[in-house]
Design a protein around this motif. Structure first.
Motif, PDB file in Angstrom:
ATOM      1  N   UNK A 181       0.940  -1.158   0.027  1.00 20.44           N
ATOM      2  CA  UNK A 181      -0.018  -0.017  -0.070  1.00 20.44           C
ATOM      3  C   UNK A 181       0.831   1.224  -0.084  1.00 20.44           C
ATOM      4  N   UNK A 182       0.285   2.377  -0.547  1.00 21.88           N
ATOM      5  CA  UNK A 182       0.836   3.657  -0.546  1.00 21.88           C
ATOM      6  C   UNK A 182      -0.230   4.467   0.463  1.00 21.88           C
ATOM      7  N   UNK A 183       0.216   4.974   1.532  1.00 19.74           N
ATOM      8  CA  UNK A 183      -0.614   5.711   2.524  1.00 19.74           C
ATOM      9  C   UNK A 183      -0.002   7.195   2.726  1.00 19.74           C
ATOM     10  N   UNK A 184      -0.716   8.111   2.414  1.00 22.53           N
ATOM     11  CA  UNK A 184      -0.397   9.535   2.506  1.00 22.53           C
ATOM     12  C   UNK A 184      -0.979  10.305   3.398  1.00 22.53           C
ATOM     13  N   UNK A 185      -0.594  11.286   4.217  1.00 25.67           N
ATOM     14  CA  UNK A 185      -1.222  12.434   5.062  1.00 25.67           C
ATOM     15  C   UNK A 185      -1.519  13.482   3.887  1.00 25.67           C
ATOM     16  N   UNK A 186      -2.834  14.096   3.739  1.00 23.90           N
ATOM     17  CA  UNK A 186      -3.257  15.016   2.581  1.00 23.90           C
ATOM     18  C   UNK A 186      -3.326  16.364   3.207  1.00 23.90           C
ATOM     19  N   UNK A 187      -2.832  16.645   4.283  1.00 19.38           N
ATOM     20  CA  UNK A 187      -2.734  18.223   4.700  1.00 19.38           C
ATOM     21  C   UNK A 187      -1.176  18.300   5.587  1.00 19.38           C
ATOM     22  N   UNK A 188      -0.557  19.299   5.203  1.00 18.43           N
ATOM     23  CA  UNK A 188      -0.476  19.981   3.687  1.00 18.43           C
ATOM     24  C   UNK A 188      -0.319  19.295   2.454  1.00 18.43           C
ATOM     25  N   UNK A 189      -0.281  19.923   1.385  1.00 21.89           N
ATOM     26  CA  UNK A 189      -0.174  19.538   0.013  1.00 21.89           C
ATOM     27  C   UNK A 189       0.728  20.159  -0.511  1.00 21.89           C
TER      28      UNK A 189
END
Length: 376
Positions: A221-229
């Motif tokens: 999997x690729x998991x990202x935190x979307x704040x900030x961008x």
């Protein structure tokens, strides 16, 4: 010991130094402007047309294309802790997850082998602990020698270290503490391994499917935190001098906005543009990774007057933008900074006066003179 220099010799040395100073050419800085002498006859023959510069507002907006992405430090790739069969995927693409949430179930023979060796190390540690307790009691009663007690203590230390190693191996395989406690207390081996999310975020990519056999450390999997961008802007070389870290950027039609945090140093050979990284701190939820946007860049005044000209009045040469300023002797090539540009109008920053006139047509001859000074 000191040497006394005669007056005639000193006078000759001074005279020689003055002669060399007169003969040595002085190092002059490269000229920033080029004077091009042109009389009226040459001016008319070249078909040159001029126009008066027009004052522009001190603050302007320019629109640049950009691509939204997740900052590298906010991306996590979840890999398979052991080789095996992907039994089930417990989350889907674009699904929000929390740290520790189960996201996949993996059946692995490596897990069974690790549990078996852990149970063996657990039994060996208990046996070594019992032997140590017994020999300590016998040594206190002077039944055994101290040398035997030292040997028994060393065997216990080795068994304890081996057990800690096996526990660390179980943790690396992703076995949770409750499962490890159950294995230790009830000696019941878990048939499958649960892969969990390392932190809060959104599942950006699933790189496997249920039923697939995978190797150890294979990405799942690729998991990202979307704040900030981040928004990576493509910035023409002509506008590079007008944008700096801290410049405010917004995405029209959305609440997304932020500021430039980094400017690229290398030029894309295909587009001859630089990259600028914008960190979107407000309204990041309004844009998505991979989205292509048109970002509005607010260019603040820097003390240099700003002017508006027809786009044909600005030429590019030697990595610099130039205009040809009309003078009594002909023209003067002056470097300028391009702020924004359309098919017909260009905004520049330059040290000009309201009455100045610049060439707009027939400037090939002027460009040729500039090329002779700065090279092709």
């Amino acid at each position: 010991m000191q040497t006394r220099i005669g007056a005639p010799f000193l006078a000759c040395a001074v005279l020689l130094a003055m002669t060399l100073a007169r003969e040595a050419p002085a190092a002059e800085p490269a000229p920033t402007e080029v004077t091009i002498r042109l009389d009226d006859r040459q001016y008319r023959a070249a078909g040159i047309e001029v126009t008066r510069v027009e004052a522009d507002a001190g603050t302007t907006q320019t629109v640049l294309p950009g691509t939204v992405s997740v900052p590298p430090q906010q991306l996590r790739v979840v890999a398979a802790p052991a080789a095996g069969l992907v039994e089930a995927l417990l989350v889907g693409p674009n699904e929000s997850v929390t740290a520790g949430q189960p996201i996949a179930r993996l059946r692995s023979t490596d897990l069974l082998e690790a549990q078996r060796t852990y149970l063996q190390a657990l039994s060996a540690e208990k046996l070594a602990a019992e032997r140590l307790r017994r020999d300590e009691q016998m040594h206190r009663e002077r039944i055994i020698a101290e040398r035997r007690l030292l040997t028994t203590r060393a065997d216990y230390d080795y068994a304890r270290t081996t057990l800690q190693e096996r526990e660390q191996m179980m943790a690396l395989l992703g076995m949770s503490e409750p499962d490890l406690r159950q294995l230790k207390e009830k000696r019941v081996m878990a048939p499958a391994l649960i892969v969990t999310a390392p932190e809060d975020g959104v599942v950006l990519e699933i790189r496997t499917t249920a039923g697939e056999r995978i190797a150890a450390a294979a990405p799942l999997f690729s998991i990202g935190r979307l704040d900030p961008l981040w928004i990576t802007l493509q910035m023409p070389l002509a506008q590079a001098a007008a944008i700096s870290p801290g410049t405010r950027v917004s995405v029209p039609g959305t609440p997304a906005q932020g500021e430039v945090v980094r400017l690229g140093r290398s030029v894309d050979p295909a587009t001859q543009s630089l990259s600028a990284i914008v960190e979107v701190t407000d309204g990041a939820e309004a844009v998505r990774p991979g989205q292509v946007v048109s970002a509005s860049v607010a260019l603040r005044p820097n003390g240099t007057p700003q002017w508006r000209l027809p786009s044909g009045a600005v030429v590019r040469h030697a990595g610099q933008s130039w205009v040809f300023l009309r003078t009594q002797q002909g023209f003067r090539a002056r470097p300028v900074v391009v702020i924004s540009e359309t098919a017909s109008i260009v905004s520049i920053r330059a040290n000009l006066a309201p009455d100045d006139q610049v060439a707009t047509r027939g400037i090939l001859s002027l460009l040729a003179e500039l090329t002779e000074v700065y090279g092709g």
